[in-house]
Enzyme design. Structure first.
Site, short mmCIF file in Angstrom:
data_model
loop_
_atom_site.label_atom_id
_atom_site.label_comp_id
_atom_site.label_asym_id
_atom_site.label_seq_id
_atom_site.Cartn_x
_atom_site.Cartn_y
_atom_site.Cartn_z
N ASP A 161 26.25 34.63 -3.70
CA ASP A 161 25.17 35.06 -2.81
C ASP A 161 25.73 35.86 -1.63
OD1 ASP A 161 22.45 35.06 -1.60
OD2 ASP A 161 23.49 33.87 -0.08
N ARG A 168 23.43 44.09 -1.15
CA ARG A 168 22.00 44.43 -1.01
C ARG A 168 21.74 45.12 0.32
NH1 ARG A 168 19.53 38.86 -1.36
NH2 ARG A 168 17.60 39.93 -0.78
N LYS A 187 21.29 28.47 -1.80
CA LYS A 187 22.01 27.80 -0.71
C LYS A 187 21.52 26.36 -0.51
CE LYS A 187 21.42 31.75 1.42
NZ LYS A 187 21.50 33.05 2.06
N1 URA Z 1 17.71 35.18 3.78
C1 URA Z 1 18.56 34.88 2.78
O1 URA Z 1 19.26 33.88 2.86
N2 URA Z 1 18.63 35.69 1.72
C2 URA Z 1 17.88 36.79 1.60
O2 URA Z 1 17.99 37.46 0.61
C3 URA Z 1 17.00 37.11 2.64
C4 URA Z 1 16.93 36.28 3.72
#
Ligand code: URA
Ligand code: CA
Length: 434
Positions: A161, A168, A187
């Site tokens: 992530d 991203r 998470k």
């Molecule tokens: N918060 C996150 O943890 N991930 C995202 O993709 C957007 C906001």
């Protein structure tokens, strides 16, 4: 398996298999698949979306990319709460001791991060001596003994992530509901939650500015949670104006103490009771939401919630006497009042801009290197819908600088007063369950 075929499948709108998703997540994490191919895939996902099954697979592939916290030694159902952003959102500080007082285990892993104020850990560190650098075993023992403990983020949680989020950010693919939902849920799941209550904010101060987008994100997250075996529900709550009155670290600790005593702001109290009821219900400490709410109200009334906060603070080295004497919290050198320039009704308090004003005072971090001033921030004296007279204080500014003209200007620009009566915004828009 070849990455180029996975990109092509997504480009043409075909559902990716579990193996394909694991292949690209693992390959990206270990560096064997380059940024440019993952960028192309992310853009494909942005346009084509993801099915429910793909979202669950992506979430679990990210969970499995790193460490997972093992909370099995904690008795009871571990319910985690997650709020998507917000300004002056004091709910975590209140909800932890509040539900712990009913026996719901709160095993919170928390971070610092960037924002208008510090994260939960920064806020708690406004209490002298409080620290989150504890060993895993001690963390587990504390939760079993007191039903609540907070530990700093450690280990290698969801590295996939982290890498994907960074990519991203620079490929204009943050704004995709399947990607946001799987990022947040990965998470929570890696942190060991059995059940999850989501507080999805909506409005100016939120990640999602419209109700429709907020509902879509909430549904996506609730689906993922339930599809991977975590009982999950979401509440959509207002963040057009800041929640409660206080925006700042020590100021929010004081606000949390007031709320745990039953003397907190109405909106913060109500949202905590709503979210708390769902947490207690999912933890099976009540058989209906109504019963859960009554139990929460009772521990506020009989002082058990406040007592749980004291025990929590002192168990992690904190000076619990701040609870009875909040003047022991860090204090700003100066206070200034933002006075209403006209009579009327508060019609707008643009949450994100007011948050930025608090950050300018030093309450939050603009970059990772910024140092937080725990004492400073804002306390709203009025909220949307309140009547004001010219000269009334709308906000008290707590500052360690003598000159707050820039902050005042920002606040005046973002707090509007109308001559016509205005209704207070709806606090809880709706609830999303499976
Ligand atoms: N918060 C996150 O943890 N991930 C995202 O993709 C957007 C906001
Ligand atoms: Ca607040």
């Amino acid at each position: 398996m070849r990455m180029v075929d996975i990109i092509e499948n997504k480009r043409d709108g075909r559902e990716l298999t579990t193996e394909e998703i694991q292949f690209f997540v693992n390959g990206y994490t270990d560096g064997s698949i380059p940024d440019y191919q993952v960028s192309a895939l992310l853009m494909g996902i942005y346009f084509q979306g993801m099915t429910e099954k793909e979202r669950a697979d992506l979430t679990m592939a990210m969970v499995e990319s790193g460490d997972q916290i093992d909370l099995t030694k904690i008795e009871g159902i571990k319910v985690d709460k997650h709020s998507t952003g917000g300004v002056g959102d004091t709910t975590t500080l209140v909800l932890g001791p509040l539900v712990a007082a009913l026996g719901v285990p709160v095993a919170k892993m928390s971070g610092r991060g960037l924002g208008h104020t510090g994260g939960t850990i920064d806020k708690l560190e406004a209490v002298e001596g409080f620290h989150v650098e504890i060993e895993n075993d001690e963390f587990i023992n504390l939760v079993n003994k007191n039903k609540i403990a907070v530990i700093g983020q450690s280990g290698n949680l969801t590295p996939a992530d982290k890498k994907l989020y960074a990519l991203r950010d620079v490929t204009s693919t943050v704004d995709s509901i399947p990607l946001i939902a799987s990022s947040i849920m990965s998470k929570k799941i890696a942190a060991g939650a059995d059940a999850i209550v989501l507080d999805v904010k909506t409005g100016a101060g939120a990640f999602m500015k419209t109700i429709d987008d907020s509902i879509a994100l909430a549904k996506a997250m609730v689906n993922i949670g339930n599809n991977v075996g975590r009982n999950t529900m979401a509440v959509i709550s207002d963040m057009s104006q800041p929640l409660g009155y206080a925006i700042g670290n020590a100021l929010e600790i004081k606000e949390a103490i007031d709320t745990l005593k039953g003397e907190g702001p109405e909106d913060l109290t109500e949202l905590c009771l709503t979210l708390g009821s769902h947490m207690v219900y999912l933890a099976k400490e009540a058989s209906t939401l109504k019963e859960a709410r009554e139990k929460l109200e009772a521990v506020i009334q009989n002082g058990k919630a406040l007592e749980a906060f004291k025990v929590f603070l002192s168990s992690q080295g904190g000076d619990a006497s701040v609870v009875d004497d909040p003047s022991r919290l860090p204090q700003a050198k100066y206070t200034f009042e933002l006075e209403a320039k006209t009579d009327g009704y508060v019609s707008e308090m643009v949450a994100d801009e007011i948050g930025t004003a608090a950050m300018l005072l030093g309450a939050g971090r603009a970059t990772k290197e910024s140092v937080i001033d725990l004492a400073v921030g804002l306390v709203l004296r009025k909220k949307i819908g309140d009547q004001v007279k010219k000269g009334d204080s709308i906000v008290t500014i707590y500052s360690n600088f003598e000159n707050v003209e820039e902050v005042k200007e920002m606040l005046y620009e973002n707090i509007l007063i109308s001559s016509e009566k205005v209704a207070a915004p709806t606090l809880v828009h709706c609830e999303i369950t499976e």
